[in-house]
Design an enzyme around this catalytic site. Structure first.
Site, short mmCIF file in Angstrom:
data_model
loop_
_atom_site.label_atom_id
_atom_site.label_comp_id
_atom_site.label_asym_id
_atom_site.label_seq_id
_atom_site.Cartn_x
_atom_site.Cartn_y
_atom_site.Cartn_z
N ASP A 448 38.90 19.49 9.19
CA ASP A 448 37.67 18.84 9.58
C ASP A 448 38.00 17.09 9.79
O ASP A 448 38.92 16.82 9.31
CB ASP A 448 36.82 18.50 7.88
N LEU A 449 37.36 16.87 10.95
CA LEU A 449 38.02 15.53 11.61
C LEU A 449 37.74 14.58 10.69
O LEU A 449 36.33 14.48 10.28
CB LEU A 449 37.37 15.24 13.04
N ASP A 491 32.40 18.61 13.95
CA ASP A 491 33.60 18.46 14.13
C ASP A 491 34.46 19.28 13.01
O ASP A 491 35.59 19.07 12.56
CB ASP A 491 33.89 17.06 13.42
#
Length: 604
Positions: A448-449, A491
């Site tokens: 997960d960004l 994302d």
């Protein structure tokens, strides 16, 4: 009286044969082409309908997974058991931030609520959506919902199960943007550490927005139909026929399209009909309908989804080809008469060959016998047949390519070109079966960004899309060719590592991913760093199913993000940390009890 000679008779006979053969060939080709185009369009339409239905089911499963994640958080159970929604509560505010982030990342969510079993089903945390964005409902504005089926039915479920409500129009008071909108509710119980259900998490989904997103890549001439399990239209090209039960009159799909009755009787799962073969049941259209269960089959919920395409659009190419065939038949007839008069005997054998080719238009061996190299009319006629066959084959290839493109769009992310969730889950399930057979391990990395939302907010979505493309390229550079990387959406990325090296290599690969994504990017003249938090789950140590591996990796990722960004955490380490935390709590409680006992002794 001079009788006509053999040449004249043979010429007339051959001329008649040529005319009849040309006309029959043109008529057969025209009819065959019409039937082929309609059948191919029907199969393509059915494929599109099945893909759209599968996307709907996957979207509902994703929403259910979000509800399970929220319900599985320890703070959800603690707040549902002890809070009354009034006053200041730091734990409630922290949990509310998590709920808010889910609303931000899922524009289809109209409401997310945590409802306690106590206080007549009081809402403790509630986020709504209105025209200006998110709305936090707090304090005295929180409502009691214990009388609604999505609360008391869900409270009766065991932990981990999902409740799916009937699709209806939301008429609840104070629902903001959700009021009077077609809504689907998914709920799941919240249980404490002893397994007792102390509340529910409910997510209200904007059905119209969800379907609009799912059907965004459908051709513009497709018409969409959607009905609930009773047949009431939820989506119809004529909006006046939708949600008739909410307007005091019911408009049923099985009444409008009688061929769909077996779908509602659950004797069939799909129906395909066209106006060329069944003009009464599908006048001027090609129709396909599929029945699709959703909500993990709780309450036997299903929808019937249909797509329609005008028959005129399907047959437009056939009509064009028909005009060409008429002209070609006229030319062939004239040539047949001329050649029959001039070369009756010489044409006997070649005309037999042409007649055979005309009746075997799609047979390769028949086309090989045509005298294509001849320079006379026979050669022209032979080449015309060959060109006709090539045109039809070209149309078939075009239809096949379009179908292939639809399949690729259904299994890959349109922005990064990576596999999407559906394709990744298929690969993961296959990998689990193979690993179980070989008694090997595999690892799933949930990436997960960390700063992607800030990049989107600061630089815009176009820059955000470019960043996602660069992130996808960097992930593929870090991984081996045998590893699989996919984009789940937004994302979030997911990585599959197979083979004997999976258990040992997963932390090192996660570290390389974190380091790589921490490197600055130069995007449109701006330096930026994305960063990532990673959760790791392993087969068979953490779970034996694809869904649980993904959920465990997701949970580890959230724990890693909570502990500090740009980090990774294994699910086993998360479980160990939770176990140690529980031991510390038990020791603290025991120590507190012992202290109270010592203080009470002098009073005795």
């Amino acid at each position: 009286m001079i009788r006509p000679g053999l040449t004249f008779k043979l010429s007339v006979l051959l001329a008649c044969i040529g005319v009849i053969a040309s006309g029959a060939t043109g008529y057969y080709a025209y009819r065959a082409n019409r039937a082929m185009l309609v059948n191919e369009a029907g199969r393509s339409l059915l494929t599109s309908t099945e893909l759209l239905g599968q996307r709907f089911s996957v979207a509902i499963d994703d929403i259910g997974a979000d509800a399970l994640v929220l319900a599985g958080m320890p703070s959800s159970a603690e707040i549902a058991q002890t809070d009354d929604g009034l006053g200041e509560n730091a734990a409630r505010e922290r949990l509310a931030q998590v709920y808010s982030s889910f609303m931000v990342h899922h524009p289809d969510y109209l409401q997310i609520r945590l409802i306690t079993r106590q206080h007549y089903g009081l809402e403790l945390i509630r986020f709504d959506r209105d025209a200006d964005g998110l709305v936090r409902v707090e304090g005295n504005r929180l409502q009691e919902k214990g009388q609604f089926a999505y609360v008391f039915d869900t409270l009766a479920f065991s932990p981990g199960r999902l409740y799916a409500s009937p699709i209806s129009v939301n008429h609840e008071y104070g629902a903001h943007a959700a009021e009077n909108r077609p809504t689907l509710r998914l709920g799941t119980p919240v249980a404490n550490g002893r397994g007792q259900v102390v509340g529910v998490v409910v997510i209200d989904v904007d059905l119209a927005g969800l379907l609009k997103r799912l059907q965004s890549d459908l051709p513009s001439d497709y018409q969409v139909y959607l009905a609930n399990e009773w047949g009431d239209f939820l989506v119809h090209p004529d909006s006046s026929k939708t949600f008739g039960f909410d307007k005091g009159r019911r408009v049923l799909m099985q009444d409008s399209f009688s061929v769909t009755k077996p779908l509602f009787e659950q004797s069939q799962s799909e129906v395909l009909v066209n106006g060329l073969t069944y003009p009464r049941q599908a006048a001027g259209q090609v129709l396909s309908f599929v029945r699709r269960p959703f909500g993990a089959s709780e309450g036997n919920r299903f929808i019937v989804l249909g797509l329609a395409k005008p028959l005129e659009d399907v047959l437009s190419d056939a009509d064009l080809l028909g005009n060409r065939i008429i002209r070609m038949v006229l030319v062939f007839s004239a040539l047949a008469v001329l050649l029959a008069i001039l070369f009756a005997r010489a044409l006997t054998k070649p005309l037999h060959i042409l007649a055979y080719a005309a009746t075997h238009l799609f047979a390769e061996h028949a086309m090989e016998t045509l005298p294509l190299k001849r320079t006379d009319e026979i050669g022209v006629l032979a080449r015309c047949f060959d060109r006709l066959r090539r045109e039809i084959k070209s149309q078939m290839d075009t239809l096949h390519n379009k179908q292939t493109e639809l399949v690729h769009l259904a299994t890959h992310d349109g922005l990064t070109g990576l596999p999407n969730r559906m394709l990744f889950m298929q690969k993961l399930e296959n990998a689990i079966e193979e690993a179980a057979r070989r008694q090997e391990s595999l690892a799933v990395l949930f990436v997960d960004l960390d700063r992607f939302k800030q990049i989107n907010d600061q630089f815009g979505h176009s820059v955000g899309d470019k960043v996602l493309v660069v992130v996808a390229r960097r992930l593929k550079q870090v991984l081996c060719t045998a590893d699989v990387v996919a984009r789940l959406g937004g994302d979030e990325f997911i990585v599959l590592i197979e083979g004997p090296r999976a258990a040992e290599a997963a932390p090192a690969i996660a570290s390389r991913i974190v380091d790589t994504l921490n490197e600055e990017l130069l995007m449109d003249g701006h330096n930026m760093a994305v960063g990532a938090s990673i959760g790791i789950s392993q087969f068979p140590d953490d779970s034996g199913t694809a869904e649980e591996l993904l959920l465990n990796a997701d949970a580890a990722m959230y724990a890693a993000k909570s502990g500090g960004r740009c980090a990774y955490l294994r699910y086993q380490d998360l479980l160990e940390a939770r176990r140690l935390e529980q031991l510390e709590q038990a020791r603290a409680q025991a120590s507190e009890g012992a202290t109270e006992g010592h203080e009470a002794e002098p009073l005795a």
